[in-house]
Design an enzyme around this catalytic site. Structure first.
Site, PDB file in Angstrom:
ATOM      1  N   GLU A  95      74.304  72.855  59.785  1.00 12.26           N
ATOM      2  CA  GLU A  95      75.664  72.453  59.441  1.00 12.26           C
ATOM      3  C   GLU A  95      75.816  72.285  57.933  1.00 12.26           C
ATOM      4  O   GLU A  95      74.888  71.871  57.244  1.00 12.26           O
ATOM      5  CB  GLU A  95      76.007  71.122  60.104  1.00 12.26           C
ATOM      6  CG  GLU A  95      76.118  71.183  61.608  1.00 12.26           C
ATOM      7  CD  GLU A  95      76.457  69.829  62.201  1.00 12.26           C
ATOM      8  OE1 GLU A  95      76.763  68.899  61.418  1.00 12.26           O
ATOM      9  OE2 GLU A  95      76.405  69.692  63.426  1.00 12.26           O
ATOM     10  N   CYS A 346      76.683  63.832  60.952  1.00 11.27           N
ATOM     11  CA  CYS A 346      75.737  64.912  60.701  1.00 11.27           C
ATOM     12  C   CYS A 346      75.018  65.310  61.980  1.00 11.27           C
ATOM     13  O   CYS A 346      74.430  64.490  62.667  1.00 11.27           O
ATOM     14  CB  CYS A 346      74.724  64.461  59.653  1.00 11.27           C
ATOM     15  SG  CYS A 346      73.498  65.709  59.269  1.00 11.27           S
TER      16      CYS A 346
END
Length: 358
Positions: A95, A346
């Site tokens: 990501e 996250c």
């Protein structure tokens, strides 16, 4: 086959020059090709029009320019935060998050990119979605760079650029310090994207050996510490690496860091209900950080599926913040949430993609 070719994006300008000379190209092409790759961010040798057709064919035959497959993309309707899920050559996923905010005069848009350093994370912090998903490997130099370059290319189409980089994405940056250090040297090269290392922040869970290497190599970056508790027994429970690098060792290396760099240290502190938000926790935090030129960034916990922790109430959050600020005179901020309407924490987008959720 591609895997028999050299990944040209992994090379510093000096290494690239050596490679080109070994392939029979002129030495000065090292700088020219580096500019194409890292300043102009081209993804095709055919665009390198100041090279002869013959030289371009040699590069195609012997090297390749890697790129990412964008698996998923999210943009926040609230604050325009953008989240990218990239697929790597071996099928791994990472990501990257673009944080957009106005400058101090509330005019120009400032773009900060949150960059990943590993596929998954070996630290396994109990509050983190990335830690739950397991660890595969370190990212290569080119995989670190490609996160930055992919987003920079998109921004340039809108007449914008990246202003700051924060290595606060997936992974523990200082457990991939060699590749990270090499990527930073390329990023800050005047013939590349040329982002000053002073505009780059590395966030670490407290890998003392990595901080020591930053000092040894004199890498002029900003440092953020994912602290989350200033009590060893509590920190052991949520950040297992604390057993290897306890607070006493962390404190010692940070004293040396600040002595050498004269830079302020950011301490990140996730607020977890019924765990680290008591007055005792606040006093321990204040006692630990008051020896440093500091700022403490309080972060209300972003709940992660499968984790046992919960977010405190607004009342509890404000009480903790006010006590630190007014009673203990801590330089403290309360983080403004970004991307709260998308997979903000996250590792969440990657975790959902693994499960096949939309």
């Amino acid at each position: 086959m591609k895997n028999e070719k050299i990944n040209i994006l992994n090379l510093t300008q000096e290494e690239l020059t050596e490679l080109l000379v070994s392939l029979g190209l002129k030495k000065f092409y090292g700088k020219e090709v580096f500019i194409w790759l890292h300043k102009k961010i081209t993804r095709s040798f055919d665009e390198m029009t100041n090279l002869s057709l013959k030289d371009r064919e040699i590069l195609k035959e012997k090297t390749y320019i890697p790129f990412f497959n964008l698996l998923k993309y999210q943009v926040s309707k609230i604050d325009k935060t953008e989240k990218f899920l990239f697929e790597l050559e071996d099928g791994g996923t990472i990501e990257t998050v673009l944080l957009r905010h106005k400058d101090s005069k509330n005019k120009e848009i400032r773009n900060t990119l949150c960059v990943s350093s590993q596929v998954g994370c070996p630290v396994k912090c109990s509050f983190c979605a990335t830690g739950q998903s397991g660890y595969m490997r370190n990212l290569s130099v080119s995989e670190i760079l490609n996160q930055i370059y992919t987003v920079e290319r998109r921004l340039r189409k809108k007449g914008e650029n990246l202003n700051n980089l924060v290595f606060m994405g997936m992974g523990e940056p200082l457990l991939n310090i060699d590749n990270l250090s090499k990527a930073l040297s390329i990023i800050s090269n005047e013939n590349g994207i040329n982002i000053s290392k002073r505009k780059i922040t590395i966030s670490t869970s407290g890998v003392v050996s990595g901080i020591e290497k930053i000092l040894l190599d004199k890498i002029p970056i900003e440092l953020a510490i994912s602290l989350h508790s200033a009590i060893n027994e509590k920190r052991d429970k949520i950040i297992p690496i604390n057993k290897n690098f306890p607070l006493e060792d962390l404190s010692a290396v940070l004293i040396e860091y600040q002595k050498q760099t004269k830079r302020r240290i950011t301490f990140e502190y996730i607020l977890i209900d019924n765990f680290n938000i008591s007055e005792t926790d606040a006093n321990a935090l204040a006692d630990f950080i008051h020896q440093f030129d500091h700022v403490v960034n309080l972060i209300p916990y972003n709940e992660v599926e499968g984790a046992e922790h919960t977010r405190p109430s607004v009342k509890k959050i404000n009480k903790f913040y006010i006590y630190l600020k007014n009673v203990r005179k801590v330089n403290v901020t309360l983080r403004q949430e970004k991307g709260s309407d998308i997979d903000g924490a996250c590792g969440q987008l990657r975790q959902r993609n693994k499960k096949g959720d939309n």
